[in-house]
Design a protein around this motif. Structure first.
Motif, PDB file in Angstrom:
ATOM      1  N   UNK A   3     -26.918   0.898 -13.773  1.00  0.00           N
ATOM      2  CA  UNK A   3     -27.000   1.633 -15.048  1.00  0.00           C
ATOM      3  C   UNK A   3     -26.416   0.600 -15.938  1.00  0.00           C
ATOM      4  N   UNK A   4     -26.889  -0.420 -16.146  1.00  0.00           N
ATOM      5  CA  UNK A   4     -26.259  -1.409 -17.036  1.00  0.00           C
ATOM      6  C   UNK A   4     -27.048  -1.203 -18.552  1.00  0.00           C
ATOM      7  N   UNK A   5     -27.485  -0.256 -18.875  1.00  0.00           N
ATOM      8  CA  UNK A   5     -27.952   0.113 -20.331  1.00  0.00           C
ATOM      9  C   UNK A   5     -27.888  -0.848 -21.203  1.00  0.00           C
ATOM     10  N   UNK A 127     -13.243   3.324 -11.445  1.00  0.00           N
ATOM     11  CA  UNK A 127     -12.374   4.140 -10.999  1.00  0.00           C
ATOM     12  C   UNK A 127     -13.001   4.915  -9.929  1.00  0.00           C
ATOM     13  N   UNK A 128     -12.384   5.408  -8.757  1.00  0.00           N
ATOM     14  CA  UNK A 128     -13.081   6.293  -7.809  1.00  0.00           C
ATOM     15  C   UNK A 128     -13.077   7.794  -8.079  1.00  0.00           C
ATOM     16  N   UNK A 129     -12.805   8.035  -9.446  1.00  0.00           N
ATOM     17  CA  UNK A 129     -12.983   9.438  -9.562  1.00  0.00           C
ATOM     18  C   UNK A 129     -14.222   9.666 -10.309  1.00  0.00           C
ATOM     19  N   UNK A 130     -14.693  10.964  -9.899  1.00  0.00           N
ATOM     20  CA  UNK A 130     -15.870  11.373 -10.477  1.00  0.00           C
ATOM     21  C   UNK A 130     -15.718  12.332 -11.706  1.00  0.00           C
ATOM     22  N   UNK A 131     -14.442  12.646 -12.011  1.00  0.00           N
ATOM     23  CA  UNK A 131     -14.137  13.459 -13.299  1.00  0.00           C
ATOM     24  C   UNK A 131     -14.481  12.666 -14.611  1.00  0.00           C
ATOM     25  N   UNK A 132     -15.133  13.424 -15.284  1.00  0.00           N
ATOM     26  CA  UNK A 132     -15.540  12.776 -16.513  1.00  0.00           C
ATOM     27  C   UNK A 132     -14.486  12.887 -17.630  1.00  0.00           C
ATOM     28  N   UNK A 133     -14.492  12.034 -18.531  1.00  0.00           N
ATOM     29  CA  UNK A 133     -13.630  11.886 -19.529  1.00  0.00           C
ATOM     30  C   UNK A 133     -13.848  12.619 -20.878  1.00  0.00           C
ATOM     31  N   UNK A 160     -20.243   6.762 -19.952  1.00  0.00           N
ATOM     32  CA  UNK A 160     -19.824   7.088 -18.441  1.00  0.00           C
ATOM     33  C   UNK A 160     -21.093   6.771 -17.533  1.00  0.00           C
ATOM     34  N   UNK A 161     -21.038   5.960 -16.384  1.00  0.00           N
ATOM     35  CA  UNK A 161     -22.135   5.763 -15.449  1.00  0.00           C
ATOM     36  C   UNK A 161     -21.478   6.597 -14.206  1.00  0.00           C
ATOM     37  N   UNK A 162     -22.081   7.525 -13.893  1.00  0.00           N
ATOM     38  CA  UNK A 162     -21.430   8.101 -12.427  1.00  0.00           C
ATOM     39  C   UNK A 162     -22.038   7.256 -11.173  1.00  0.00           C
ATOM     40  N   UNK A 163     -21.211   6.938 -10.356  1.00  0.00           N
ATOM     41  CA  UNK A 163     -21.554   6.103  -9.263  1.00  0.00           C
ATOM     42  C   UNK A 163     -21.423   7.063  -8.048  1.00  0.00           C
ATOM     43  N   UNK A 164     -22.058   6.610  -6.981  1.00  0.00           N
ATOM     44  CA  UNK A 164     -21.831   7.366  -5.595  1.00  0.00           C
ATOM     45  C   UNK A 164     -20.306   7.543  -5.301  1.00  0.00           C
ATOM     46  N   UNK A 165     -19.494   6.734  -5.543  1.00  0.00           N
ATOM     47  CA  UNK A 165     -18.139   7.006  -5.507  1.00  0.00           C
ATOM     48  C   UNK A 165     -17.355   6.588  -6.618  1.00  0.00           C
ATOM     49  N   UNK A 166     -17.290   7.455  -7.447  1.00  0.00           N
ATOM     50  CA  UNK A 166     -16.348   7.340  -8.763  1.00  0.00           C
ATOM     51  C   UNK A 166     -17.404   6.898 -10.081  1.00  0.00           C
ATOM     52  N   UNK A 167     -16.698   6.306 -10.955  1.00  0.00           N
ATOM     53  CA  UNK A 167     -17.440   6.078 -12.414  1.00  0.00           C
ATOM     54  C   UNK A 167     -17.116   4.904 -12.998  1.00  0.00           C
ATOM     55  N   UNK A 168     -18.030   4.481 -13.831  1.00  0.00           N
ATOM     56  CA  UNK A 168     -17.705   3.422 -14.737  1.00  0.00           C
ATOM     57  C   UNK A 168     -17.658   3.941 -16.102  1.00  0.00           C
TER      58      UNK A 168
END
Length: 178
Positions: A3-5, A127-133, A160-168
């Motif tokens: 997801x490097x847009x 970070x390992x959280x999938x909670x969106x800012x 924000x890019x959601x990942x299998x374990x977290x987000x960027x």
């Protein structure tokens, strides 16, 4: 990280032979984390890679925002020779993203990465959280909750890019080509 847009063909600086910890001026930090010195709140940093060549993992502590600021300033000013004004804005924004990750995710660690391609820089905090800012409305007298407002205002784009374990969570800024 997928997801490097739009960062195909990004410019990567040549690796240097000096240790990353010495380059970033982080006393006591090396590639193998040492126990924290015997003072409360001491932070050890496991520099797995330079933020321009991979991720730098940081402990999820308030002190990590300062480390991320120093890393960002060093890369943008010394390595990429960008303007002080752009570096100042990027330092502020990376501090906000790291601060949000520390404050809101409950993570043990987070990761910082910096990318450059012609005309753009991109700074990511994973970070390992999938909670969106959440971008909140800001009032003149608010003393908190301005982080994403600043990111939205000062960057050219963010997301924000959601990942299998977290987000960027990332932002991008236009830069003048050399």
């Amino acid at each position: 990280m997928g997801g490097m847009a739009g960062l195909e063909g990004m410019e990567q600086p040549r690796p240097r032979s000096d240790p990353a910890a010495a380059r970033w001026g982080i006393p006591g930090a090396d590639r193998t984390p040492a126990p924290a010195p015997g003072r409360p709140g001491a932070v050890t940093v496991d520099l797995v890679a330079e933020p321009t060549l991979g991720e730098v993992r940081l402990p999820s502590r308030p002190q990590s925002a300062g480390i991320a600021r120093r890393l960002t300033a060093a890369v943008l000013l010394k390595q990429w020779s960008l303007t002080p004004q752009l570096a100042e804005q990027a330092v502020l924004l990376v501090s906000e993203l790291v601060g949000n990750a520390v404050r809101h995710t409950g993570a043990r660690t987070l990761a910082l990465r910096m990318l450059r391609r012609r005309g753009w820089i991109r700074i990511e905090v994973r970070d390992p959280s999938r909670g969106l800012p959440c971008l909140m409305p800001v009032q003149d007298l608010d003393i908190s909750g301005r982080g994403l407002f600043l990111v939205d205002t000062l960057s050219d784009r963010w997301g924000v890019d959601l990942l299998p374990r977290g987000k960027t969570t990332w932002f991008e800024m236009r830069v003048g080509d050399r």
